[in-house]
Design a protein around this motif. Structure first.
Motif, PDB file in Angstrom:
ATOM      1  N   ALA A  63      -2.210  11.161 -57.070  1.00 29.96           N
ATOM      2  CA  ALA A  63      -1.494  12.353 -56.169  1.00 29.96           C
ATOM      3  C   ALA A  63      -0.799  11.426 -55.034  1.00 29.96           C
ATOM      4  CB  ALA A  63      -2.314  13.392 -55.651  1.00 29.96           C
ATOM      5  N   GLY A  64       0.494  11.595 -54.970  1.00 28.57           N
ATOM      6  CA  GLY A  64       1.104  10.792 -53.860  1.00 28.57           C
ATOM      7  C   GLY A  64       1.429  11.726 -52.678  1.00 28.57           C
ATOM      8  N   SER A  65       0.952  11.071 -51.468  1.00 32.07           N
ATOM      9  CA  SER A  65       1.181  11.749 -50.161  1.00 32.07           C
ATOM     10  C   SER A  65       2.342  11.192 -49.365  1.00 32.07           C
ATOM     11  CB  SER A  65      -0.319  11.209 -49.482  1.00 32.07           C
ATOM     12  OG  SER A  65       0.103  11.421 -47.977  1.00 32.07           O
ATOM     13  N   GLN A  66       3.166  11.989 -49.358  1.00 33.43           N
ATOM     14  CA  GLN A  66       4.492  11.995 -48.588  1.00 33.43           C
ATOM     15  C   GLN A  66       4.266  11.600 -47.030  1.00 33.43           C
ATOM     16  OE1 GLN A  66       6.807  15.372 -49.210  1.00 33.43           O
ATOM     17  NE2 GLN A  66       7.555  14.713 -51.187  1.00 33.43           N
TER      18      GLN A  66
ATOM     19  N   ARG B  65       0.341   7.229 -49.097  1.00 32.24           N
ATOM     20  CA  ARG B  65      -0.932   7.034 -49.862  1.00 32.24           C
ATOM     21  C   ARG B  65      -0.860   7.629 -51.112  1.00 32.24           C
ATOM     22  NH1 ARG B  65      -3.988   4.002 -46.787  1.00 32.24           N
ATOM     23  NH2 ARG B  65      -5.538   3.878 -48.454  1.00 32.24           N
ATOM     24  N   VAL B  66      -1.515   6.777 -52.039  1.00 34.13           N
ATOM     25  CA  VAL B  66      -1.798   7.492 -53.524  1.00 34.13           C
ATOM     26  C   VAL B  66      -3.370   7.648 -53.471  1.00 34.13           C
ATOM     27  CG1 VAL B  66      -1.789   7.130 -55.851  1.00 34.13           C
ATOM     28  CG2 VAL B  66       0.307   6.444 -54.380  1.00 34.13           C
ATOM     29  N   VAL B  67      -3.611   8.651 -53.791  1.00 36.68           N
ATOM     30  CA  VAL B  67      -5.238   9.107 -54.062  1.00 36.68           C
ATOM     31  C   VAL B  67      -5.483   9.284 -55.688  1.00 36.68           C
ATOM     32  CG1 VAL B  67      -6.912  10.810 -53.660  1.00 36.68           C
ATOM     33  CG2 VAL B  67      -5.339  10.303 -51.894  1.00 36.68           C
ATOM     34  N   GLU B  68      -6.779   8.785 -55.880  1.00 39.03           N
ATOM     35  CA  GLU B  68      -7.204   8.778 -57.269  1.00 39.03           C
ATOM     36  C   GLU B  68      -8.326   9.669 -57.365  1.00 39.03           C
ATOM     37  OE1 GLU B  68      -8.028   4.972 -60.031  1.00 39.03           O
ATOM     38  OE2 GLU B  68      -9.851   5.518 -59.264  1.00 39.03           O
TER      39      GLU B  68
ATOM     40  N   GLU C 207      -8.940  14.448 -46.145  1.00 37.20           N
ATOM     41  CA  GLU C 207     -10.198  13.710 -45.587  1.00 37.20           C
ATOM     42  C   GLU C 207      -9.909  11.829 -45.895  1.00 37.20           C
ATOM     43  OE1 GLU C 207     -12.917  13.643 -49.755  1.00 37.20           O
ATOM     44  OE2 GLU C 207     -13.344  15.068 -48.155  1.00 37.20           O
ATOM     45  N   MET C 208      -9.027  11.785 -46.982  1.00 44.26           N
ATOM     46  CA  MET C 208      -8.538  10.361 -46.946  1.00 44.26           C
ATOM     47  C   MET C 208      -7.521  10.055 -46.300  1.00 44.26           C
ATOM     48  SD  MET C 208     -10.871   9.301 -49.091  1.00 44.26           S
ATOM     49  CE  MET C 208     -10.406   8.049 -49.493  1.00 44.26           C
ATOM     50  N   GLY C 209      -6.939  10.748 -45.460  1.00 45.86           N
ATOM     51  CA  GLY C 209      -5.772  10.604 -44.509  1.00 45.86           C
ATOM     52  C   GLY C 209      -4.388  10.658 -45.584  1.00 45.86           C
ATOM     53  N   ALA C 210      -4.404  11.486 -46.623  1.00 44.82           N
ATOM     54  CA  ALA C 210      -3.502  11.614 -47.421  1.00 44.82           C
ATOM     55  C   ALA C 210      -2.754  13.009 -47.346  1.00 44.82           C
ATOM     56  CB  ALA C 210      -3.744  11.295 -48.922  1.00 44.82           C
ATOM     57  N   ASN C 211      -2.047  13.288 -46.312  1.00 44.72           N
ATOM     58  CA  ASN C 211      -1.386  14.704 -46.065  1.00 44.72           C
ATOM     59  C   ASN C 211      -0.137  14.686 -46.849  1.00 44.72           C
ATOM     60  OD1 ASN C 211      -2.512  13.446 -43.274  1.00 44.72           O
ATOM     61  ND2 ASN C 211      -3.115  15.683 -43.373  1.00 44.72           N
TER      62      ASN C 211
ATOM     63  N   ARG D  62     -10.734   6.758 -54.988  1.00 40.15           N
ATOM     64  CA  ARG D  62     -10.379   6.009 -54.345  1.00 40.15           C
ATOM     65  C   ARG D  62      -8.793   6.252 -53.667  1.00 40.15           C
ATOM     66  NH1 ARG D  62      -7.440   0.934 -57.527  1.00 40.15           N
ATOM     67  NH2 ARG D  62      -6.990   2.121 -59.320  1.00 40.15           N
ATOM     68  N   SER D  63      -8.542   5.570 -52.453  1.00 40.15           N
ATOM     69  CA  SER D  63      -7.089   6.054 -51.961  1.00 40.15           C
ATOM     70  C   SER D  63      -6.622   4.444 -51.489  1.00 40.15           C
ATOM     71  CB  SER D  63      -7.379   6.952 -50.778  1.00 40.15           C
ATOM     72  OG  SER D  63      -6.189   6.922 -50.087  1.00 40.15           O
ATOM     73  N   PHE D  64      -5.138   4.478 -51.688  1.00 45.74           N
ATOM     74  CA  PHE D  64      -4.562   3.256 -51.185  1.00 45.74           C
ATOM     75  C   PHE D  64      -3.121   3.484 -50.792  1.00 45.74           C
ATOM     76  CE2 PHE D  64      -4.392   3.574 -55.848  1.00 45.74           C
ATOM     77  CZ  PHE D  64      -3.152   3.549 -56.298  1.00 45.74           C
ATOM     78  N   SER D  65      -2.818   2.530 -49.888  1.00 50.29           N
ATOM     79  CA  SER D  65      -1.482   2.618 -49.333  1.00 50.29           C
ATOM     80  C   SER D  65      -0.458   2.249 -50.327  1.00 50.29           C
ATOM     81  CB  SER D  65      -1.359   1.424 -48.229  1.00 50.29           C
ATOM     82  OG  SER D  65      -0.121   1.430 -47.595  1.00 50.29           O
ATOM     83  N   ALA D  66       0.610   3.227 -50.314  1.00 49.48           N
ATOM     84  CA  ALA D  66       1.732   2.892 -51.218  1.00 49.48           C
ATOM     85  C   ALA D  66       3.454   3.066 -50.587  1.00 49.48           C
ATOM     86  CB  ALA D  66       1.815   4.327 -52.130  1.00 49.48           C
ATOM     87  N   GLY D  67       3.307   2.797 -49.074  1.00 54.31           N
ATOM     88  CA  GLY D  67       4.563   2.794 -48.602  1.00 54.31           C
ATOM     89  C   GLY D  67       4.931   4.067 -47.872  1.00 54.31           C
ATOM     90  N   ASN D  68       5.744   4.188 -46.854  1.00 56.50           N
ATOM     91  CA  ASN D  68       6.300   5.361 -46.324  1.00 56.50           C
ATOM     92  C   ASN D  68       7.111   6.369 -47.236  1.00 56.50           C
ATOM     93  OD1 ASN D  68       5.259   4.584 -43.894  1.00 56.50           O
ATOM     94  ND2 ASN D  68       7.135   3.723 -43.381  1.00 56.50           N
ATOM     95  N   GLY D  69       6.573   7.546 -47.180  1.00 56.69           N
ATOM     96  CA  GLY D  69       7.026   8.539 -48.101  1.00 56.69           C
ATOM     97  C   GLY D  69       6.884   8.464 -49.307  1.00 56.69           C
ATOM     98  N   ALA D  70       5.637   8.288 -49.798  1.00 59.15           N
ATOM     99  CA  ALA D  70       4.993   7.939 -51.340  1.00 59.15           C
ATOM    100  C   ALA D  70       5.178   9.272 -51.928  1.00 59.15           C
ATOM    101  CB  ALA D  70       3.737   7.584 -51.133  1.00 59.15           C
ATOM    102  N   ASP D  71       5.898   9.366 -52.882  1.00 64.61           N
ATOM    103  CA  ASP D  71       6.230  10.590 -53.668  1.00 64.61           C
ATOM    104  C   ASP D  71       6.138  10.509 -55.255  1.00 64.61           C
ATOM    105  OD1 ASP D  71       7.026  13.151 -54.449  1.00 64.61           O
ATOM    106  OD2 ASP D  71       8.923  13.196 -53.481  1.00 64.61           O
ATOM    107  N   GLY D  72       7.051  10.013 -55.786  1.00 67.55           N
ATOM    108  CA  GLY D  72       7.099   9.685 -57.393  1.00 67.55           C
ATOM    109  C   GLY D  72       5.831   8.606 -57.501  1.00 67.55           C
TER     110      GLY D  72
END
Length: 197
Positions: free
Chosen positions: A161-164, A168-171, A141-145, A181-191
């Motif tokens: 939680a990082g969304s690969q 995105r990272v979701v709080e 729902e936050m676009g964080a697949n 909240r949710s914010f952009s963290a760059g492509n392939g956000a994981d660690g």
């Protein structure tokens, strides 16, 4: 540690050794090996492999309870979570998750365990004692697949939680299990990590 130098290494002799979790006293390390279907137990002080323990199919996610008594391991291909006694290394329970539990993480108080459902775009929360699901947070729902890495704040109030897939990272509020909240963290956000400012 302060100098950033490697002080030792241990060969697990396994295929695909991937994630590492320390015991609360940092005397043991546990390493999952996806290709060998097991996890390794390492004596950190002596840098010695103690044992390789059979898990299930493609173990990856791993977390040790804050009191050091239990080890929870997510098995990607068998879609379950195995729970081991940290002293005996015997399996004491199985949770048939029914999804790919790519990451597993105890809350700092030890009462609940968060699990990333990579393909289902959710964070699933289990009661640590009953081992029953108590909540699920919809990341899509936050676009964080494809959520993967998980990190609680030190006080346990928030879970990140990082969304690969979507970078995105979701709080997540860990009292209500709602997204704050949710914010952009760059492509392939994981660690995911939290640093001092």
């Amino acid at each position: 540690m302060e100098q950033g130098k490697v002080v030792g290494s241990v060969n697990t002799d396994q295929i695909g050794s991937h994630l590492l979790e320390l015991s609360p006293d940092a005397k043991r390390a546990y390493v999952t090996s996806r290709g060998s279907d097991n996890f390794s137990v390492i004596d950190v002080e002596n840098m010695q492999l103690l044992k390789n323990v059979k898990a299930d199919k493609a173990p990856e996610g791993i977390s040790v309870s804050p009191d050091g008594t239990e080890i929870w391991i997510g098995n990607n291909d068998s879609k379950n979570i195995l729970i081991f006694d940290a002293d005996s290394l015997e399996k004491i329970a199985t949770i048939d998750a029914g999804f790919l539990p790519i990451r597993v993480l105890f809350h700092p108080d030890g009462n609940v365990v968060a699990v990333a459902d990579l393909r289902g775009d959710r964070i699933v929360v289990y009661d640590a004692k009953t081992r029953k699901q108590i909540a699920a947070v919809d990341m899509a729902e936050m676009g964080a697949n494809e959520p993967a890495s998980l990190l609680f704040t030190e006080d346990g109030d928030l879970l990140y939680a990082g969304s690969q897939a979507k970078g995105r990272v979701v709080e997540i509020d860990s009292d209500e299990w709602t997204i704050t909240r949710s914010f952009s963290a760059g492509n392939g956000a994981d660690g995911v990590g939290i640093g001092e400012v």
